[in-house]
Design an enzyme around this catalytic site. Structure first.
Site, mmCIF file in Angstrom:
data_model
loop_
_atom_site.group_PDB
_atom_site.id
_atom_site.type_symbol
_atom_site.label_atom_id
_atom_site.label_comp_id
_atom_site.label_asym_id
_atom_site.label_seq_id
_atom_site.Cartn_x
_atom_site.Cartn_y
_atom_site.Cartn_z
ATOM 1 N N HIS A 245 0.907 -1.338 0.062
ATOM 2 C CA HIS A 245 0.188 -0.054 -0.181
ATOM 3 C C HIS A 245 0.939 1.142 -0.069
ATOM 4 O O HIS A 245 2.332 1.265 0.428
ATOM 5 C CB HIS A 245 -0.805 0.081 1.289
ATOM 6 C CG HIS A 245 -1.889 1.033 1.412
ATOM 7 N ND1 HIS A 245 -2.877 1.161 0.132
ATOM 8 C CD2 HIS A 245 -2.561 1.854 2.344
ATOM 9 C CE1 HIS A 245 -3.829 2.116 0.616
ATOM 10 N NE2 HIS A 245 -3.456 2.481 1.908
ATOM 11 N N ASN A 263 -3.772 8.198 5.406
ATOM 12 C CA ASN A 263 -4.164 7.000 4.497
ATOM 13 C C ASN A 263 -5.153 7.501 3.509
ATOM 14 O O ASN A 263 -5.815 8.715 3.502
ATOM 15 C CB ASN A 263 -4.731 5.859 5.405
ATOM 16 C CG ASN A 263 -4.839 4.770 4.657
ATOM 17 O OD1 ASN A 263 -4.542 4.528 3.162
ATOM 18 N ND2 ASN A 263 -5.165 3.530 5.332
#
Lengths: 376, 110
Positions: A245, A263
């Site tokens: 990620h 995020n």
């Protein structure tokens, strides 16, 4: 009725209790998704080989950076502090809003543009700049042209952001299904990265960059417990990574021995969309893989009309054609166009400065190219 | 309605007698000379302006300091600082300025 993710969260809580509860697991918007749908919301390939002592070395190097002489002249102090957070720099917040990448492996675009948006504001000392760049343009446009469909490496995205530039969100709104197209005028509503720097595997350089220029994009290995992160300093409790990620690192805290990250899973996940991750954890400072995974840039050039704002200060010197305006949400900008254009702009801006009338600027590079003063 | 605004007529600008020199001297202070204090001065008020018939002949009266000439290093820079000084005077805005080694203002912020 028990929901399928509840036993999963209970098992993570048991593991965390054994570790002294470094972080809290709970239901998040991602918990409620099937495993396969969660994995879609990542965006870089998983690391190729397991940790072999790297974590400990990275953590030591990150802690050792404290007090190091600062490299960037633009940084707010001459040595690296124990803790730093771009959301709170002497009361100013340089981090743009948390976004949601949806059901698409576009995290590298979100991490890259979070870095650009924050760098653009921080290097100008202008928290109100509040850029919103188009992840659709970077991922569905530039990355797709390079052959990516379900993931991308930030190295390529920074390269695209530096060579082609990225338009603003309102010129190509993001949709996770990849639909839409950029406004044909996008070359006139553009942000371009400059001074792209590879910081992979160097925690001290990462801190230097965040402190001097703004957020950096970083990749890390995602374990299945990460989807249920609610708060605290994350350390993985489950074995095999389920993927990779990309996020933006916006600060650090040596007392808690962690990075602070932004995020792209919306504000309902983690600490209002942010999280903290332990130094050395999950290869956050650098993958042992085929590509470098941590990048920042030292400047973001703009070519765009920006919202109307006040001209707070004007500056001129005895030199030829050297006029400057301090715009409320852009910072100091040089007046473009030579001596006569500078005279004209200053004549308009002195009126705006004195009356408080907002000015609508077209910024080209770091220059004020065109300005409109509306008598409203 | 169309009309004629009161513009100056071509005859309003007359040559001056040949033996009349330009009045004043751009390089000399209009009044009391203030000592040179090179460096930055912060939060000052400008209360008066003085312009000689010279491309770079503007002086400003800084409260508590005295008359200071705007540096003539370039014509456009001189004009730009004049614009800022004018606004500062008209709107009572404080200025920060830098004085060069010759006691002239070479940087001005309003």
């Amino acid at each position: 009725m028990s929901r399928p993710h509840e036993p999963e969260i209970a098992a993570i809580r048991d593991s965390l209790a054994a570790l002294g509860d470094p972080w809290q697991a709970g239901e998040t918007p991602l918990s409620r998704l099937p495993e396969r749908s969660r994995r879609v919301r990542l965006g870089v390939p998983a690391p190729e080989r397991p940790d072999s002592g790297q974590a400990e070395r990275m953590a030591t190097e990150a802690l050792d950076a404290m007090g190091q002489q600062v490299v960037a002249a633009t940084a707010p102090a001459s040595t690296l502090p124990k803790a730093f957070d771009l959301r709170e720099v002497s009361g100013r917040d340089f981090v743009t809003a948390v976004k949601d990448q949806g059901a698409c492996g576009s995290s590298a675009a979100f991490g890259t543009l979070a870095a650009l948006e924050t760098t653009a504001a921080y290097t100008r000392g202008a928290p109100g700049l509040n850029l919103d760049l188009s992840e659709a343009h970077l991922f569905h446009g530039h990355a797709r042209e390079r052959g990516y469909t379900s993931y991308a490496w930030p190295e390529d995205l920074f390269d695209a952001a530096a060579s082609k530039g990225v338009t603003f969100e309102d010129y190509f709104p993001y949709q996770d299904n990849g639909s839409g197209a950029p406004n044909p005028d996008w070359p006139n509503r553009l942000a371009k990265a400059a001074g792209v720097t590879d910081l992979t595997g160097n925690p001290a350089a990462i801190k230097q960059h965040i402190f001097g220029y703004g957020a950096v994009a970083a990749c890390f290995a995602v374990h299945s417990d990460f989807f249920h992160y609610r708060a605290g300093v994350y350390k993985h409790t489950t074995d095999e990574p389920v993927g990779g990620h990309c996020v933006a690192l916006i600060g650090w805290d040596d007392d808690a021995q962690c990075w602070i990250a932004k995020n792209s899973w919306g504000t309902g996940w983690g600490e209002d969309g942010f999280f903290r991750i332990a130094y050395g954890e999950c290869f956050i400072e650098g993958y042992p893989g085929p590509r470098p995974t941590v990048f920042g840039c030292t400047a973001v050039h703009l070519r765009a009309w920006l919202p109307a704002q006040r001209a707070l200060r004007l500056f001129a010197t005895a030199n030829d054609a050297n006029g400057w305006a301090y715009l409320e949400n852009v910072g100091w900008t040089h007046l473009a166009g030579g001596p006569h254009s500078t005279t004209n702009k200053l004549a308009m801006l002195t009126h705006a400065r004195a009356s408080g009338h907002p000015v609508t600027p077209f910024i080209n590079g770091n220059e004020l190219s065109t300005v409109q003063v509306a008598d409203r | 309605m169309m009309g004629h605004p009161p513009v100056p007529s071509p005859y309003a600008v007359l040559d001056r007698p040949e033996d009349w020199l330009p009045y004043g001297d751009a390089a000399k202070s209009p009044q009391a000379v203030s000592p040179t204090q090179s460096g930055w001065h912060v939060g000052r008020m400008i209360s008066d302006l003085w312009s000689y018939e010279d491309a770079s002949g503007v002086w400003v009266l800084v409260d508590g300091i005295g008359w200071k000439r705007l540096s003539p290093a370039s014509r456009s820079g001189h004009t730009h600082m004049t614009l800022l000084a004018g606004t500062a005077t008209h709107d009572n805005l404080p200025v920060d300025f830098h004085e060069d080694a010759d006691g002239r203002i070479d940087q001005l912020i309003v």
